[in-house]
Design a protein around this motif. Sequence first.
Motif, mmCIF file in Angstrom:
data_model
loop_
_atom_site.group_PDB
_atom_site.id
_atom_site.type_symbol
_atom_site.label_atom_id
_atom_site.label_comp_id
_atom_site.label_asym_id
_atom_site.label_seq_id
_atom_site.Cartn_x
_atom_site.Cartn_y
_atom_site.Cartn_z
ATOM 1 N N THR A 30 36.084 45.124 37.308
ATOM 2 C CA THR A 30 36.299 46.027 38.442
ATOM 3 C C THR A 30 35.209 47.082 38.515
ATOM 4 O OG1 THR A 30 38.691 45.692 38.398
ATOM 5 C CG2 THR A 30 37.890 47.702 39.451
ATOM 6 N N ASP A 76 42.697 31.360 43.839
ATOM 7 C CA ASP A 76 43.865 32.229 43.671
ATOM 8 C C ASP A 76 43.970 32.754 42.239
ATOM 9 O OD1 ASP A 76 44.834 32.012 46.326
ATOM 10 O OD2 ASP A 76 45.593 30.010 45.870
ATOM 11 N N MET A 77 42.908 32.646 41.471
ATOM 12 C CA MET A 77 42.915 33.166 40.107
ATOM 13 C C MET A 77 43.130 34.674 40.129
ATOM 14 S SD MET A 77 39.661 31.028 38.564
ATOM 15 C CE MET A 77 39.718 31.824 36.958
ATOM 16 N N SER A 78 43.854 35.177 39.116
ATOM 17 C CA SER A 78 44.053 36.623 39.020
ATOM 18 C C SER A 78 42.730 37.298 38.668
ATOM 19 C CB SER A 78 45.094 36.943 37.954
ATOM 20 O OG SER A 78 44.575 36.665 36.655
ATOM 21 N N ILE A 79 42.661 38.601 38.897
ATOM 22 C CA ILE A 79 41.435 39.353 38.572
ATOM 23 C C ILE A 79 41.172 39.276 37.072
ATOM 24 C CG2 ILE A 79 40.388 41.654 38.535
ATOM 25 C CD1 ILE A 79 41.889 42.209 41.168
ATOM 26 N N ALA A 80 42.209 39.311 36.267
ATOM 27 C CA ALA A 80 42.041 39.200 34.810
ATOM 28 C C ALA A 80 41.482 37.836 34.432
ATOM 29 C CB ALA A 80 43.366 39.442 34.112
ATOM 30 N N GLU A 81 41.970 36.786 35.085
ATOM 31 C CA GLU A 81 41.470 35.435 34.813
ATOM 32 C C GLU A 81 40.014 35.294 35.234
ATOM 33 O OE1 GLU A 81 45.546 32.756 35.265
ATOM 34 O OE2 GLU A 81 44.398 33.314 37.053
ATOM 35 N N ALA A 91 39.805 43.006 32.896
ATOM 36 C CA ALA A 91 39.741 43.210 34.340
ATOM 37 C C ALA A 91 39.089 44.541 34.697
ATOM 38 C CB ALA A 91 41.151 43.138 34.926
ATOM 39 N N LEU A 133 36.822 35.151 43.408
ATOM 40 C CA LEU A 133 37.759 36.062 44.066
ATOM 41 C C LEU A 133 37.975 35.670 45.522
ATOM 42 C CD1 LEU A 133 36.363 39.403 42.609
ATOM 43 C CD2 LEU A 133 38.656 38.497 42.190
ATOM 44 N N SER A 147 40.158 44.115 43.983
ATOM 45 C CA SER A 147 41.437 44.198 44.702
ATOM 46 C C SER A 147 41.206 44.434 46.182
ATOM 47 C CB SER A 147 42.300 45.318 44.118
ATOM 48 O OG SER A 147 42.656 45.040 42.788
ATOM 49 N N ARG A 163 40.219 41.400 48.057
ATOM 50 C CA ARG A 163 41.274 40.416 48.291
ATOM 51 C C ARG A 163 42.452 40.921 49.133
ATOM 52 N NH1 ARG A 163 42.469 37.035 42.758
ATOM 53 N NH2 ARG A 163 41.243 35.227 43.377
ATOM 54 N N LYS A 164 42.443 42.165 49.527
ATOM 55 C CA LYS A 164 43.676 42.753 50.053
ATOM 56 C C LYS A 164 44.103 42.185 51.407
ATOM 57 C CE LYS A 164 41.566 46.803 52.270
ATOM 58 N NZ LYS A 164 41.531 48.272 52.277
#
Length: 295
Positions: free
Chosen positions: A257, A238-243, A253, A234, A269, A272-273
């Motif tokens: 979480t 740049d991988m998504s949270i699902a990835e 995800a 994370l 989230s 990473r915000k």
Amino acid sequence: MEHSIFFGVKSNHAKEHLALSYCGISQTEANHDYGPSLTDSWVFHFVLQGKGEVFTENESFTLSAGDGFLIRPYSTTRYVSAQEDPWGYLWFGLNGSLIPEYLEALGIARDQAVFSVKDSLPFLRLLSRCLSHTSSSLADELELNAIANSMLANLSTELRSVQRIPVARPQSQIVKDAISVIVHEWRPGITASWVATRVNVNRSHLSRVFHHEIGLTIKEYIERIRLSHAHDMLGMTDMSIAEVAVECGYPNAAALTRNFHESQGFTPSEFRKSNTGMLNNLGLGIGFLQAAFGL
């Protein structure tokens, strides 16, 4: 739980030689328990205040302000803050083939986990510099790598030749074998039953011995490694949270979480915000550090 300012470098041209991968500062809550983590970085921690304990494979150490500890790549080291006076510390994660050579030149043995420094302020100043170069520009990358070199330079001048007396923590062979399998053969979906099969030991017996010697169940131990993987992905990809969830062995995800928030005190989230990639859940900014420590 710990309250932190954290910055992770997503990419670095000098990673093979000597580069900064991440840095941060934390104030932990009582009994905050972290590790093991399977990171490829060399992570230098400097205790600023309070107390805590560091557990290696065969030893434990009680540390306080002025002490430090080193987490080597893919180490099974674990550390816990004290109940009465939980510690605050800062850290620098470094990558590169030159680091073992510099550690040897500094006189830090291959199996040495802890050390002491004369003064922590030079390292706080370096952290302040790190948090001023959080863009993805080449200029900031070069500045951060200069800071990595400066951190080792400061360590060479501030390192104290104080030998800490450890408390022995012998491990049985089956626990060593189980940890070795988890660390070296880790993969998403790994379970306690799979580990027991790999070391050819009855699952119930292994679970009892493992919990007695390590203080964690095999499931808890694996979960911490999953979360450490998620933390690194994370912060530095740049991988998504699902990835990231799939890569770390979570069904979705939402599961990542939930577990991440329970462990870290913030969601993926929230982690990473910031557009700069810097997490701050201390409620403190770099201005505070500059004012508080005269940086």
